[in-house]
Design a protein around this motif. Structure first.
Motif, PDB file in Angstrom:
ATOM      1  N   PRO A 139       0.839  -1.201   0.000  1.00  0.00           N
ATOM      2  CA  PRO A 139       0.000   0.000   0.000  1.00  0.00           C
ATOM      3  C   PRO A 139       0.876   1.254   0.000  1.00  0.00           C
ATOM      4  N   VAL A 140       0.328   2.325  -0.522  1.00  0.00           N
ATOM      5  CA  VAL A 140       1.067   3.580  -0.557  1.00  0.00           C
ATOM      6  C   VAL A 140       0.089   4.728  -0.285  1.00  0.00           C
ATOM      7  N   ARG A 141       0.578   5.722   0.437  1.00  0.00           N
ATOM      8  CA  ARG A 141      -0.196   6.942   0.683  1.00  0.00           C
ATOM      9  C   ARG A 141       0.741   8.107   0.408  1.00  0.00           C
ATOM     10  N   ALA A 142       0.276   9.032  -0.441  1.00  0.00           N
ATOM     11  CA  ALA A 142       1.126  10.153  -0.837  1.00  0.00           C
ATOM     12  C   ALA A 142       0.369  11.468  -0.695  1.00  0.00           C
ATOM     13  N   LEU A 143       1.067  12.472  -0.226  1.00  0.00           N
ATOM     14  CA  LEU A 143       0.565  13.836  -0.173  1.00  0.00           C
ATOM     15  C   LEU A 143       1.493  14.671  -1.045  1.00  0.00           C
ATOM     16  N   TYR A 144       0.939  15.230  -2.118  1.00  0.00           N
ATOM     17  CA  TYR A 144       1.721  16.013  -3.067  1.00  0.00           C
ATOM     18  C   TYR A 144       1.373  17.491  -2.955  1.00  0.00           C
ATOM     19  N   GLU A 145       2.363  18.340  -3.060  1.00  0.00           N
ATOM     20  CA  GLU A 145       2.142  19.754  -3.334  1.00  0.00           C
ATOM     21  C   GLU A 145       2.171  19.851  -4.856  1.00  0.00           C
ATOM     22  N   VAL A 146       1.089  20.380  -5.451  1.00  0.00           N
ATOM     23  CA  VAL A 146       0.984  20.409  -6.908  1.00  0.00           C
ATOM     24  C   VAL A 146       0.808  21.835  -7.421  1.00  0.00           C
ATOM     25  N   ARG A 147       1.165  22.020  -8.679  1.00  0.00           N
ATOM     26  CA  ARG A 147       0.996  23.298  -9.366  1.00  0.00           C
ATOM     27  C   ARG A 147       0.626  22.974 -10.806  1.00  0.00           C
ATOM     28  N   GLY A 148      -0.205  23.835 -11.413  1.00  0.00           N
ATOM     29  CA  GLY A 148      -0.582  23.606 -12.804  1.00  0.00           C
ATOM     30  C   GLY A 148      -1.513  24.678 -13.312  1.00  0.00           C
ATOM     31  N   ASN A 149      -2.315  24.296 -14.285  1.00  0.00           N
ATOM     32  CA  ASN A 149      -3.250  25.234 -14.896  1.00  0.00           C
ATOM     33  C   ASN A 149      -4.553  24.502 -15.197  1.00  0.00           C
ATOM     34  N   LEU A 150      -5.679  25.147 -14.874  1.00  0.00           N
ATOM     35  CA  LEU A 150      -6.993  24.629 -15.230  1.00  0.00           C
ATOM     36  C   LEU A 150      -7.667  25.634 -16.143  1.00  0.00           C
ATOM     37  N   ARG A 151      -8.322  25.124 -17.181  1.00  0.00           N
ATOM     38  CA  ARG A 151      -9.088  25.966 -18.088  1.00  0.00           C
ATOM     39  C   ARG A 151     -10.545  25.576 -17.974  1.00  0.00           C
ATOM     40  N   THR A 152     -11.388  26.583 -17.740  1.00  0.00           N
ATOM     41  CA  THR A 152     -12.834  26.386 -17.712  1.00  0.00           C
ATOM     42  C   THR A 152     -13.440  27.267 -18.799  1.00  0.00           C
TER      43      THR A 152
END
Length: 168
Positions: A139-152
């Motif tokens: 099993p694995v549990r991960a907490l990521y700090e993420v960055r990106g772009n969303l287009r709506t």
């Protein structure tokens, strides 16, 4: 926002105190389903500046080759609120995580069938923990700090936040 299994997501303004310093910001109050229902899967809380925020949540944990169903919600101040009942979330890039003897995602691509939501997220940092288990894959549990772009349909939103990923 509420999901079909009774889960509830609410974004609030709040404050945290670290030592004697007050830090104001956004808080995600998330209530998942009861023990009678299988545990929910991956989820993300994303902010764009101080006016737009998004929640992306899977219906179940990833198991095998079948990806779970995802849905998303968003709000942009008083301008707009969105609900996407079906979102495809693909792992755009994986990396090996030897302690769990499995790959983990480090980049994601999100899209809806009508393309009213589309975007990418990349991990900037991660805290990953392997669990214990009998099989070759742990099993694995991960907490990521993420960055990106969303287009709506309302425009483009540079986002940052965190993604939680877990597999049994």
């Amino acid at each position: 926002w509420a999901g079909p299994r009774g889960e509830r997501f609410e974004v609030l303004t709040g404050s945290a105190y670290l030592a004697d310093q007050r830090i104001d910001g956004m808080v995600l109050d998330m209530a998942r389903t009861s023990i009678d229902v299988p545990q929910g899967g991956d989820w993300a809380f994303l902010l764009s500046g101080d006016s737009a925020h998004f929640v992306v949540a899977a219906s179940d944990e990833h198991s095998g080759e079948t990806a779970p169903d995802y849905r998303a919600w968003g709000a942009w101040g008083e301008e707009a609120t969105w609900r996407w009942p079906t979102v495809e979330v693909d792992w755009a890039r994986n990396e090996a995580y030897p302690p769990a003897r499995r790959d983990v995602p480090v980049a994601w691509h999100l899209t809806t069938e009508d393309q009213s939501l589309e975007g990418t997220l990349e991990a900037e940092s991660a805290e990953i923990v392997a669990g214990e288990g009998p099989g070759p894959l742990l099993p694995v549990r991960a907490l990521y700090e993420v960055r990106g772009n969303l287009r709506t349909d309302e425009g483009d939103f540079p986002v940052y936040g965190f993604m939680v990923h877990q597999r049994r």
